[in-house]
Design a protein around this motif. Structure first.
Motif, PDB file in Angstrom:
ATOM      1  N   VAL A 262       0.833  -1.203   0.000  1.00  0.00           N
ATOM      2  CA  VAL A 262       0.000   0.000   0.000  1.00  0.00           C
ATOM      3  C   VAL A 262       0.867   1.252   0.000  1.00  0.00           C
ATOM      4  CG1 VAL A 262      -1.673   1.342   1.343  1.00  0.00           C
ATOM      5  CG2 VAL A 262      -1.958  -1.141   1.095  1.00  0.00           C
ATOM      6  N   VAL A 286     -10.678  -1.627  -1.654  1.00  0.00           N
ATOM      7  CA  VAL A 286     -10.085  -0.295  -1.628  1.00  0.00           C
ATOM      8  C   VAL A 286     -11.158   0.717  -1.984  1.00  0.00           C
ATOM      9  CG1 VAL A 286      -9.315  -0.421  -4.040  1.00  0.00           C
ATOM     10  CG2 VAL A 286      -8.200   1.163  -2.471  1.00  0.00           C
ATOM     11  N   VAL A 307      -8.640  -0.914   2.334  1.00  0.00           N
ATOM     12  CA  VAL A 307      -7.715   0.219   2.282  1.00  0.00           C
ATOM     13  C   VAL A 307      -8.544   1.463   1.990  1.00  0.00           C
ATOM     14  CG1 VAL A 307      -5.699   1.215   1.157  1.00  0.00           C
ATOM     15  CG2 VAL A 307      -5.903  -1.282   1.397  1.00  0.00           C
ATOM     16  N   THR A 308      -8.626   2.359   2.943  1.00  0.00           N
ATOM     17  CA  THR A 308      -9.431   3.563   2.774  1.00  0.00           C
ATOM     18  C   THR A 308      -9.026   4.608   3.796  1.00  0.00           C
ATOM     19  OG1 THR A 308     -11.700   4.391   2.489  1.00  0.00           O
ATOM     20  CG2 THR A 308     -11.316   2.840   4.302  1.00  0.00           C
TER      21      THR A 308
END
Length: 371
Positions: A262, A286, A307-308
């Motif tokens: 990431v 994501v 993933v945020t």
């Protein structure tokens, strides 16, 4: 030759059509005019004073940004205040500001697809559906001599998609009849006489969002003075577009290893992590921007990690109890859109032989400093 402002935006809306935005999102032209030549475009994540100074130094006529500069209706425009000073500087330097936000997030080949690709997420589906295309059936009668030309035009304009199949159409031969009246200039036949012409009935499907484009392409290539065509609404639904992406990773890894993926993929120096760093991660979600309300959606779709950005304290605790990991790279991770959008738009303008330049902003608009 430089492109007009409206032409630049037409290309931009090929990438991120406005109808893909969530309701009430502040997108489109927010300041200035597009009724001018555009010599320089600046692509930015945010529009702050540093970005405006960068635009002035470049001689930019247009800023295309992801985040709106006007969130709520203005009651006053006080140029003694920071926001007012910003608007004043843009206006005095004749710099227009156009916003492409959730429509760019939702678009195929847009923000969330770029982020998914950067993280190695494959065969990504959406986290939340936002828009499903309404389909229409286009039926047009074409002389046999021009059938292929018209067919290529309508399919080239985007018609003919059904599921994962493209260039779908049905074509059947028949005889068309008509009598050209006084004042006509018929492609075939004579005024006042019945004409029988060998024609092909061409049928295909057209998404609502590109109806005008397809019809214009069809009319431009059709030889008849008066084109006989019909457009019917269909029960069959078209493609679905949505926010976020979720799919399997190219290679499973630990959460600790995925953190490095990431940081490298989104070019961020630091992240916040929720979850056991040694757990295995096979499927990831994501979503660019603020994603607290999407954590449960990611869990429902089988993601091991989402993933945020902008994760709050209580959402982090809820995720721990639910068993889904979170990697928060910050809202600024959406900066991936600058180079990607600039590259896409630059190619489109060059293909049309415009001299308009496009540059990604080099200003770091991350408001936080990590100590």
């Amino acid at each position: 030759m430089f492109a007009k402002g409206q032409t630049v935006i037409q290309y931009m809306e090929q990438l991120a059509p406005k109808h893909l935005a969530v309701p009430d999102d502040r997108i489109g032209l927010q300041l200035g005019s597009l009724q001018k030549e555009i010599k320089q475009v600046l692509i930015a994540l945010d529009v702050n004073d540093e970005v405006v100074e960068e635009a002035i130094s470049l001689g930019a006529d247009l800023i295309i940004a992801h985040h709106a500069i006007i969130f709520r209706p203005l009651k006053t425009l006080n140029t003694d205040q920071p926001a007012g000073k910003l608007y004043e500087k843009l206006i005095k330097n004749d710099i227009a500001v156009y916003i492409s936000h959730t429509n760019l997030d939702t678009a195929e080949g847009g923000m969330n697809d770029w982020m998914a690709a950067a993280l190695g997420i494959e065969s990504a589906g959406t986290l939340e559906d936002v828009h499903t295309d309404q389909l229409f059936k286009l039926v047009v009668f074409v002389p046999k001599t021009h059938h292929q030309q018209v067919l290529d035009a309508v399919l080239g304009a985007g018609a003919g998609h059904i599921g994962n199949y493209s260039h779908c159409s049905f074509n059947i031969e028949g005889i068309g009849t008509f009598v050209p009246q006084e004042g006509t200039n018929p492609f075939v036949g004579q005024q006042g006489k019945m004409e029988r012409a060998e024609e092909i009935r061409l049928e295909t499907v057209v998404p609502a969002g590109i109806r005008s484009k397809v019809i214009q392409a069809m009319l431009k290539t059709h030889p008849y003075e008066e084109v006989a065509y019909d457009l019917y609404p269909m029960d069959l639904k078209g493609r679905t577009f949505g926010l976020g992406r979720v799919g399997k990773l190219k290679q499973s890894c630990t959460l600790r290893e995925f953190v490095d993926v990431v940081k490298k993929g989104l070019k961020v120096p630091h992240v916040r992590v929720v979850g056991d760093l040694d757990r295995e991660v096979k499927k990831a979600a994501v979503l660019g921007g603020s994603g607290s309300r999407y954590v449960n959606k990611a869990l429902y779709k089988g993601a091991d990690v989402i993933v945020t950005g902008d994760i709050d304290y209580h959402t982090a605790h809820d995720a721990l109890m639910a068993g889904i990991a979170i990697i928060d790279p910050g809202h600024n991770a959406e900066k991936i859109m600058k180079e990607q959008t600039a590259g896409w738009l630059r190619v489109k303008l060059e293909e049309s032989r415009y001299e308009t330049r496009v540059q990604a902003s080099e200003v770091d608009t991350e408001p936080f400093r990590f100590m």
